[in-house]
Design an enzyme around this catalytic site. Structure first.
Site, PDB file in Angstrom:
ATOM      1  N   ASP A  53     -10.840   2.064  -3.094  1.00 18.29           N
ATOM      2  CA  ASP A  53     -11.169   1.804  -1.811  1.00 18.29           C
ATOM      3  C   ASP A  53     -12.778   1.646  -1.932  1.00 18.29           C
ATOM      4  O   ASP A  53     -13.532   1.508  -0.525  1.00 18.29           O
ATOM      5  CB  ASP A  53     -10.767   2.447  -0.692  1.00 18.29           C
ATOM      6  CG  ASP A  53      -9.370   2.505  -0.297  1.00 18.29           C
ATOM      7  OD1 ASP A  53      -8.826   1.391  -0.605  1.00 18.29           O
ATOM      8  OD2 ASP A  53      -8.866   3.114   0.429  1.00 18.29           O
ATOM      9  N   ASP A  65       0.823  -1.190   0.028  1.00 17.50           N
ATOM     10  CA  ASP A  65       0.094   0.040   0.093  1.00 17.50           C
ATOM     11  C   ASP A  65       1.053   1.155   0.003  1.00 17.50           C
ATOM     12  O   ASP A  65       2.175   1.015   0.296  1.00 17.50           O
ATOM     13  CB  ASP A  65      -0.955  -0.062   1.272  1.00 17.50           C
ATOM     14  CG  ASP A  65      -2.247   0.472   0.931  1.00 17.50           C
ATOM     15  OD1 ASP A  65      -2.419   1.590   0.213  1.00 17.50           O
ATOM     16  OD2 ASP A  65      -3.197   0.284   1.803  1.00 17.50           O
TER      17      ASP A  65
HETATM   18  C1  GLA Z   1      -5.709   1.699   2.397  1.00 23.39           C
HETATM   19  C2  GLA Z   1      -6.117   0.630   1.373  1.00 23.39           C
HETATM   20  C3  GLA Z   1      -7.129  -0.197   2.038  1.00 23.39           C
HETATM   21  C4  GLA Z   1      -6.704  -0.721   3.363  1.00 23.39           C
HETATM   22  C5  GLA Z   1      -6.292   0.512   4.331  1.00 23.39           C
HETATM   23  C6  GLA Z   1      -5.558  -0.030   5.517  1.00 23.39           C
HETATM   24  O1  GLA Z   1      -6.817   2.700   2.349  1.00 23.39           O
HETATM   25  O2  GLA Z   1      -6.697   1.223  -0.023  1.00 23.39           O
HETATM   26  O3  GLA Z   1      -7.502  -1.288   1.131  1.00 23.39           O
HETATM   27  O4  GLA Z   1      -5.526  -1.422   3.046  1.00 23.39           O
HETATM   28  O5  GLA Z   1      -5.607   1.236   3.495  1.00 23.39           O
HETATM   29  O6  GLA Z   1      -5.142   1.040   6.098  1.00 23.39           O
END
Ligand code: GLA
Length: 783
Positions: free
Chosen positions: A548, A480
């Site tokens: 997301d 990420d």
């Molecule tokens: C980001 C990612 C999510 C999740 C969160 C965790 O927002 O896109 O899918 O993994 O971080 O903190």
């Protein structure tokens, strides 16, 4: 195929793929004149294709006194400098060794390489099949001993041609690059629209059409990543183009940092396309003997509209970008615990989720954020990759063994490019973070970016992540990156103009060192969802978390946008709980699956709260997906025009045309709507096909008070009995069956009518808002 011919002592270069042709020539003064890019030509007359130069246009600059008709501003070019009469956007802005910005690159020689010419620092497309050739053309600025090498690689089967350049300074005095594009080409205007894919967090890659007018349309990112604002890929489409017809050109960049792509329409009706690293805050000095290489740009063309263009890109990415063990391999169905738990979990909770997931057919368990350091919310812990023993008392290795026993593979989340100020890493090494002395740092999601220009930081990340990967049996990593870069500065650099590019080179170095020796690991890149969905990262990570936003109605836009540029095998898509965390919208479980199966399927929900009948539904969804996984991930994908604003249709065709699956989605119901048409494209018109809906359930609660009309006794729609019934029993959703062949498939099949409030039988389609169906189309011969 690359042909080189000579006419009147001019060299003519013809690059050919299966269905496209690209032609340019060396002019008498050594410039590269673009002649043609479009459908493959079988017989052609070069002079007819060339623009004529028979008049001098007032106020233009004449390149050579002996030839008043030679004005660079009038030429369609493959490259251009500054200060020699071409006033369009220049692909290169270089402070040359003589201190001026004047550059004029002239043809010197060329050679042809078998296959691709790889770069040692940047990811590039790779050969993957025979018949791939690269044309290398050397140009020189005669006055300053600066050389520019252009590379054109021809990927025949995918109808893609890639381009990049290397600039080398042979002059004893240094030069400074302020802008150096990967490609430049001037195409004749066809009333083009430039199509970009833009958005922001939870609303990535929405398609926007910009009609070209005189001047420039710019698609760029300055965030430090390829960004969710503007994906680096963009299209140029003739005014009459649609999904299945018309001229469409596609462009993209194999790069994950700041990019710029622009289309500039000149008064001569030429459209200059440039694509490369964004010159924003960019400055790079080359001393004698030093070179700078740009990322590789890719371009494709199709006369069969947007679908033809995207199918070229899909083929190219699956065969020349995705590499290693996961190339062409079916992706596992996963459960991710993020939307289920956020930071609140312990081993017991995780294992319960894993057991439930396994029973439903899931293959991979992904432990998301919160498993390390003091990471109990997003204020602390990033950078400290030691397991949190309160949550996982026996550590990751033990946890992975427990999963293995259950029959599940183990995947783990990291955010290695970041640090929270509240972390041991930051307390011990504040100098690892990107900060600017004398200026307060701005935070994003309570975190700072680590300085990937610093080799010590890169070593720290490689060591700490590798240790974890080797300690537990990890077969998947979610990588990420949750903020944009600010206060760009690294004490390791003399020239801060190098920062953004060096950051990305640092990222590629880290990924190569961690995952090169561990090719079995499936890497899914993520950046707050689709903040870095680009070809650069796809060279390392075969799939990317698209957004997301897990609301399927939103995903229809997001995935449609992505699908113009990227294949479904690269798009992570999850079924989540309702109401959706991003929109508070309630969508049917069937639609959540029907959208997510067009991609790499996962579930991201607390399975504990599912009713028995929902569990049955999910079990059947996963079984169905596994049965058709190859078609969903690697079939030929098309967006089908429905002719209605409230409908979206996607289709995946199996490679031998024996079957297809298509999703028909209704974003909003319209009272007494005219019948819907289901069109299936690309099948064999000589065969007959059987078209059946995938069985799915209609949950009783969806009917609310209407339920009394279909029950023999009157029950309170919100009462205990109906709530209990809803947990254990559901109606079969409308079952449809059609048998068709020939042209009917493409012309369209009228589907059964939708529910209109006055009548219902098992053949009535009950879509309502956000309803959908999947149709499986199979050749009758096969049965
Ligand atoms: C980001 C990612 C999510 C999740 C969160 C965790 O927002 O896109 O899918 O993994 O971080 O903190």
């Amino acid at each position: 195929m690359i042909h080189i011919s000579s006419e009147d002592s001019r060299d003519i270069f013809t690059l050919e793929t299966k269905s496209t042709g690209y032609v340019f020539q060396v002019t008498k003064y050594g410039h590269l004149e673009h002649i043609y890019y479009g459908s493959k030509l079988t017989h052609y007359d070069l002079d007819g294709l060339c623009r004529k130069r028979k008049v001098v246009i007032g106020s233009s600059i004449v390149y050579h006194p002996d030839d008043p008709l030679y004005c660079l501003d009038m030429f369609p070019l493959e490259w251009s400098g500054i200060g020699r009469g071409d006033y369009r956007f220049s692909p290169a802005e270089i402070k040359m060794p003589d201190g001026s910005f004047v550059s004029d690159f002239i043809y010197k020689n060329h050679k042809i390489h078998e296959g691709c010419v790889p770069s040692d620092k940047l990811p590039t497309a790779y050969k993957g099949e025979s018949g791939i050739k690269t044309l290398e053309i050397l140009l020189e600025d005669n006055c300053t001993q600066v050389e520019l090498t252009l590379f054109y690689t021809v990927f025949e089967e995918s109808n893609v041609i890639s381009r990049r350049v290397i600039l080398t300074n042979h002059n004893p005095s240094p030069l400074t690059i302020r802008r150096l594009m990967s490609m430049c080409v001037d195409l004749p205007n066809q009333n083009f629209r430039m199509i970009t894919f833009d958005g922001g967090w939870i609303k990535e890659t929405h398609r926007h059409d910009h009609p070209l007018r005189h001047g420039m349309v710019v698609n760029s990112s300055t965030t430090g990543g390829s960004s969710n604002r503007h994906n680096p890929g963009f299209l140029l489409a003739s005014s009459d183009s649609s999904e299945n017809q018309g001229d469409v050109y596609g462009f993209n960049l194999i790069y994950s940092g700041n990019h710029i792509g622009c289309a500039q329409l000149s008064d001569r009706q030429l459209v200059r396309i440039c694509l490369g690293i964004n010159p924003h805050c960019f400055e790079w000095t080359l001393r004698q003997g030093e070179s700078f290489e740009t990322p590789e740009a890719v371009m494709t063309y199709s006369a069969s509209g947007f679908n033809g263009m995207s199918q070229n890109f899909h083929n190219f990415i699956n065969h020349h970008i995705i590499r290693g063990e996961w190339k062409g391999k079916e992706r596992p169905v996963l459960i991710n615990n993020w939307e289920a738990h956020f930071f609140k979990f312990n081993q017991r909770k995780l294992l319960r989720l894993a057991r439930r997931a396994k029973k439903l057919g899931v293959e991979l368990f992904v432990l998301d954020d919160g498993w390390f350091g003091k990471r109990n919310n997003d204020h602390a812990g990033l950078g400290d990759y030691t397991v949190n023993r309160k949550k996982l008392p026996q550590g990751l290795n033990h946890f992975s063994k427990r999963l293995k026993k259950l029959g599940l593979a183990f995947g783990l989340w990291f955010e290695p490019e970041m640090v929270n100020p509240d972390s041991d890493l930051f307390r011990n090494h504040p100098e690892y973070a990107v900060t600017l002395p004398g200026r307060e740092s701005t935070l994003g999601r309570n975190q700072l970016v680590l300085d990937l220009c610093n080799p010590k930081v890169r070593d720290y990340i490689v060591t700490s992540v590798s240790q974890i990967l080797d300690d537990a049996d990890i077969s998947y990593v979610k990588w990420d990156m949750n903020r944009h870069i600010s206060e760009a500065f690294s004490p390791c650099l003399e020239n801060q103009g190098e920062f953004f590019h060096r950051y990305i080179l640092g990222l590629y170095d880290i990924l190569t060192r961690i995952f090169g020796p561990r090719p079995h690991i499936l890497l899914e890149s993520c950046s707050s969802g689709g903040n870095r969905f680009d070809l650069g990262l796809l060279c390392y990570s075969p799939q990317i978390w698209a957004s997301d936003d897990t609301d399927p109605v939103e995903r229809l836009n997001i995935v449609s946008g992505l699908s113009y540029l990227y294949p479904l095998s690269t798009i992570g898509a999850h079924v989540s709980e309702v109401p959706h965390q991003q929109t508070l919208r309630e969508t049917p479980l069937s639609t959540r699956f029907n959208v997510s199966c067009f991609g790499c399927l996962g579930y991201e929900m607390d399975l504990k709260y599912l009713s028995p009948v929902e569990k049955k539904e999910i079990k059947e969804q996963i079984a169905f997906y596994k049965q058709h996984r190859k078609t969903f991930q690697y079939g030929t994908f098309s967006r089908i025009e429905t002719g209605k604003a409230n409908k979206v249709q996607w289709q995946c065709l199996y490679h031998d045309k024996s079957k297809a699956v298509t999703g028909f989605f209704q974003t909003q119901s319209i009272a007494s709507e005219a019948p819907d048409l289901l069109r299936i494209i690309g099948l064999d018109p000589l065969r007959r096909y059987d078209i059946r809906t995938k069985p799915q359930r209609l949950f009783i609660k969806r009917f609310g008070g209407l339920v009394k009309h279909i029950l023999p006794i009157e029950l309170n729609p919100n009462g205990l009995i109906l709530r209990l019934v809803n947990r254990h029993y559901a109606l079969p959703d409308c079952v449809e069956h059609y048998r068709v062949g020939g042209d009917t498939l493409e012309k369209g099949i009228f589907l059964n009518d939708q529910f209109m409030g006055s009548y219902y039988n098992p053949q009535t389609r009950l879509l309502g808002d956000f309803g959908s169906n999947l149709y499986v189309i199979e050749s009758e011969v096969q049965q």
